[in-house]
Scaffold this motif. Structure first.
Motif, mmCIF file in Angstrom:
data_model
loop_
_atom_site.group_PDB
_atom_site.id
_atom_site.type_symbol
_atom_site.label_atom_id
_atom_site.label_comp_id
_atom_site.label_asym_id
_atom_site.label_seq_id
_atom_site.Cartn_x
_atom_site.Cartn_y
_atom_site.Cartn_z
ATOM 1 N N PHE A 11 0.833 -1.204 0.000
ATOM 2 C CA PHE A 11 0.000 0.000 0.000
ATOM 3 C C PHE A 11 0.871 1.258 0.000
ATOM 4 C CE2 PHE A 11 -3.744 -2.514 1.423
ATOM 5 C CZ PHE A 11 -4.718 -1.907 0.644
ATOM 6 N N ASP A 12 1.822 1.319 0.934
ATOM 7 C CA ASP A 12 2.631 2.529 1.096
ATOM 8 C C ASP A 12 3.535 2.796 -0.100
ATOM 9 O OD1 ASP A 12 1.518 3.009 3.575
ATOM 10 O OD2 ASP A 12 3.122 2.018 4.689
ATOM 11 N N LYS A 13 4.188 1.747 -0.614
ATOM 12 C CA LYS A 13 5.107 1.936 -1.741
ATOM 13 C C LYS A 13 4.361 2.270 -3.021
ATOM 14 C CE LYS A 13 8.789 -0.978 0.169
ATOM 15 N NZ LYS A 13 9.589 -2.219 0.018
ATOM 16 N N SER A 14 3.212 1.641 -3.217
ATOM 17 C CA SER A 14 2.402 1.956 -4.399
ATOM 18 C C SER A 14 1.901 3.397 -4.321
ATOM 19 C CB SER A 14 1.220 0.987 -4.512
ATOM 20 O OG SER A 14 1.668 -0.340 -4.710
ATOM 21 N N ALA A 15 1.511 3.812 -3.132
ATOM 22 C CA ALA A 15 1.054 5.192 -2.953
ATOM 23 C C ALA A 15 2.160 6.190 -3.298
ATOM 24 C CB ALA A 15 0.587 5.405 -1.514
ATOM 25 N N LYS A 16 3.377 5.849 -2.891
ATOM 26 C CA LYS A 16 4.506 6.742 -3.190
ATOM 27 C C LYS A 16 4.743 6.825 -4.689
ATOM 28 C CE LYS A 16 8.970 7.935 -1.198
ATOM 29 N NZ LYS A 16 9.982 7.569 -0.175
ATOM 30 N N LEU A 17 4.589 5.700 -5.386
ATOM 31 C CA LEU A 17 4.741 5.690 -6.845
ATOM 32 C C LEU A 17 3.683 6.552 -7.520
ATOM 33 C CD1 LEU A 17 5.464 1.878 -7.413
ATOM 34 C CD2 LEU A 17 7.103 3.765 -7.581
ATOM 35 N N LEU A 18 2.535 6.678 -6.863
ATOM 36 C CA LEU A 18 1.448 7.500 -7.410
ATOM 37 C C LEU A 18 1.546 8.955 -6.961
ATOM 38 C CD1 LEU A 18 -1.612 5.075 -7.030
ATOM 39 C CD2 LEU A 18 -0.222 5.514 -9.050
ATOM 40 N N GLY A 19 2.604 9.265 -6.214
ATOM 41 C CA GLY A 19 2.812 10.646 -5.783
ATOM 42 C C GLY A 19 1.966 11.070 -4.608
ATOM 43 N N LEU A 20 1.462 10.101 -3.827
ATOM 44 C CA LEU A 20 0.632 10.435 -2.668
ATOM 45 C C LEU A 20 1.522 10.704 -1.460
ATOM 46 C CD1 LEU A 20 -2.180 7.741 -3.089
ATOM 47 C CD2 LEU A 20 -2.170 10.117 -3.869
ATOM 48 N N PRO A 21 1.128 11.628 -0.592
ATOM 49 C CA PRO A 21 1.959 11.972 0.566
ATOM 50 C C PRO A 21 1.940 10.894 1.640
ATOM 51 C CG PRO A 21 -0.121 13.157 0.659
ATOM 52 C CD PRO A 21 -0.091 12.446 -0.669
ATOM 53 N N TYR A 22 2.934 10.925 2.514
ATOM 54 C CA TYR A 22 3.011 10.022 3.672
ATOM 55 C C TYR A 22 1.930 10.405 4.686
ATOM 56 C CZ TYR A 22 4.751 8.204 8.113
ATOM 57 O OH TYR A 22 4.858 7.575 9.326
ATOM 58 N N PRO A 23 1.284 9.431 5.347
ATOM 59 C CA PRO A 23 1.379 7.985 5.127
ATOM 60 C C PRO A 23 0.551 7.559 3.917
ATOM 61 C CG PRO A 23 -0.167 8.426 6.897
ATOM 62 C CD PRO A 23 0.376 9.765 6.469
ATOM 63 N N GLY A 24 1.167 6.807 3.026
ATOM 64 C CA GLY A 24 0.561 6.551 1.734
ATOM 65 C C GLY A 24 -0.603 5.590 1.726
ATOM 66 N N GLY A 25 -0.544 4.539 2.567
ATOM 67 C CA GLY A 25 -1.581 3.512 2.543
ATOM 68 C C GLY A 25 -2.993 4.038 2.698
ATOM 69 N N PRO A 26 -3.280 4.784 3.767
ATOM 70 C CA PRO A 26 -4.635 5.334 3.932
ATOM 71 C C PRO A 26 -5.027 6.266 2.789
ATOM 72 C CG PRO A 26 -3.434 5.405 6.007
ATOM 73 C CD PRO A 26 -2.440 5.025 4.958
ATOM 74 N N GLY A 27 -4.045 7.022 2.276
ATOM 75 C CA GLY A 27 -4.332 7.929 1.163
ATOM 76 C C GLY A 27 -4.700 7.173 -0.096
ATOM 77 N N LEU A 28 -4.005 6.074 -0.363
ATOM 78 C CA LEU A 28 -4.327 5.252 -1.531
ATOM 79 C C LEU A 28 -5.733 4.673 -1.407
ATOM 80 C CD1 LEU A 28 -2.035 2.872 -3.477
ATOM 81 C CD2 LEU A 28 -4.263 2.036 -2.730
ATOM 82 N N SER A 29 -6.085 4.228 -0.208
ATOM 83 C CA SER A 29 -7.425 3.661 0.006
ATOM 84 C C SER A 29 -8.517 4.697 -0.223
ATOM 85 C CB SER A 29 -7.522 3.086 1.425
ATOM 86 O OG SER A 29 -6.622 2.012 1.584
ATOM 87 N N ARG A 30 -8.269 5.920 0.237
ATOM 88 C CA ARG A 30 -9.267 6.979 0.022
ATOM 89 C C ARG A 30 -9.409 7.297 -1.463
ATOM 90 N NH1 ARG A 30 -6.840 8.947 4.792
ATOM 91 N NH2 ARG A 30 -5.403 10.254 3.591
ATOM 92 N N LEU A 31 -8.267 7.380 -2.155
ATOM 93 C CA LEU A 31 -8.301 7.675 -3.590
ATOM 94 C C LEU A 31 -8.997 6.552 -4.352
ATOM 95 C CD1 LEU A 31 -7.392 9.495 -5.940
ATOM 96 C CD2 LEU A 31 -5.210 8.240 -5.953
ATOM 97 N N ALA A 32 -8.791 5.326 -3.928
ATOM 98 C CA ALA A 32 -9.371 4.168 -4.603
ATOM 99 C C ALA A 32 -10.892 4.184 -4.593
ATOM 100 C CB ALA A 32 -8.866 2.884 -3.948
ATOM 101 N N GLU A 33 -11.482 4.856 -3.624
ATOM 102 C CA GLU A 33 -12.941 4.889 -3.522
ATOM 103 C C GLU A 33 -13.593 5.535 -4.746
ATOM 104 O OE1 GLU A 33 -13.978 6.709 0.160
ATOM 105 O OE2 GLU A 33 -13.090 5.120 1.397
#
Length: 342
Positions: free
Chosen positions: A170-192
């Motif tokens: 989650f965290d590394k993929s979020a970083k690849l997408l340019g999402l800020p730390y902490p990436g995991g929760p941010g990726l989940s929100r974007l995925a919605e």
């Protein structure tokens, strides 16, 4: 018996107080938590030295808050528990040093707790605690494991990650997408707001025939897809986030179901930070409902690192006579400490 628990393994300083009763699960009396997320955001990840220094500043004021909220004096404490490992060495030393110093000053015994056991037993803090035995899906930070749990301290490792854990994916993929730390929760929100079927991403080891995990290849696939999109990435970012999350959750759910099938058990516990993921809960709940399997989670506040899970794990170990607290105040920490070694 009143047990004060101190958690300082990474970037959260947590303190909590639980009390054991004559029968049943120990009761949480009070807890306090400070997260370092804002401090580490400037660096895109946890800086160990800064984490350790911040724990030093926070732990005693948090302990005072907890005791005040519970209406308990220091002299009324029976045991001081702390996270001994795994985690960042400097951060662990802060919590263990404070706990042992406090124990020595008060003449109270101390108990070092395994961080992952804290997560594993954290669902017992919920209003609907599980019963032994059960299968546990432990998805915390750098750990992804499936375990059979027959009681406190009775753990059988069924499968684990051979490289990146789910949280790291989650965290590394979020970083690849340019999402800020902490990436995991941010990726989940974007995925919605994305389409989980937009991109065909791999499900590593899904058909391996064992219960191990691997997410490093998924991270590489996300990187490859992001490069292919080029200038279109920004417009398709939510779709790629949703496809990434779907791949991770698919593997976690299917491996968990396979563990249930092999064990014959009808109860599963999900613990750790990724256990807060909405899609994981939804997919696992639906799959288990079809099979008549009970699913237990920690309350959302107890999915990430916290002092309550450390106090609870210590209290349950003492209650089950699995481990005794000690008045020996020399301490060490175990930054690398497999749960199977308990």
């Amino acid at each position: 018996m009143k047990v004060l628990g101190i958690e300082s393994s990474c970037d959260e300083t947590g303190v909590a107080l639980v009390e054991t009763r004559a029968a049943g699960v120990p009761v949480l009396l009070a807890q306090a938590l400070h997260t370092q997320i804002v401090m580490h955001q400037a660096y895109g990840g946890v800086v160990p030295e800064l984490a350790s220094r911040d724990h030093i500043r926070r732990v005693l004021p948090l302990a005072e808050q907890v005791l005040e909220r519970a209406g308990v004096a220091k002299a009324e404490l029976d045991v001081i528990a702390y996270t001994r490992g795994p985690g960042l060495a400097g951060a662990l030393l802060v919590g263990s040093g404070v706990a042992c110093a406090l124990g020595a000053a008060l003449g109270k015994p101390v108990l070092g707790v395994h961080h992952l056991e804290g997560h594993l037993l954290s669902p017992f803090l919920s209003a609907d605690p599980p019963e032994f035995p059960f299968i546990a899906l432990l998805v915390s930070g750098g750990h992804t494991q499936l375990m059979r749990v027959d009681g406190v301290g009775r753990y059988e490792l069924l499968g684990e990650t051979i490289d990146d854990a789910a949280g790291e994916a989650f965290d590394k993929s979020a970083k690849l997408l340019g999402l800020p730390y902490p990436g995991g929760p941010g990726l989940s929100r974007l995925a919605e707001s994305g389409d989980p079927a937009a991109f065909k991403l791999p499900r590593p080891l899904l058909h391996s025939g064992d219960l191990d995990f691997s997410f490093a290849g998924l991270k590489t696939a996300v990187l490859t897809q992001a490069k292919k999109l080029g200038d279109e990435l920004e417009a398709r970012k939510a779709d790629l986030a949703a496809s990434t999350q779907a791949a991770i959750v698919d593997v976690l759910v299917k491996k968990s179901l396979a563990a249930l099938d092999r064990s014959g058990l009808r109860r599963i516990v999900v613990a750790g930070g990724v256990g807060a993921n909405r899609l994981l809960r939804s997919e696992l709940n639906a799959a288990c409902a079809k099979r008549g399997v009970r699913v237990h989670y920690p309350e959302l506040d107890f999915c990430t690192d916290n002092g309550a899970m450390i106090a609870m794990a210590a209290a349950m170990r003492l209650q089950a006579n699995v481990q005794a607290a000690t008045a020996v105040y020399a301490f060490d920490v175990k930054p690398r400490w497999p749960l199977a070694e308990l």
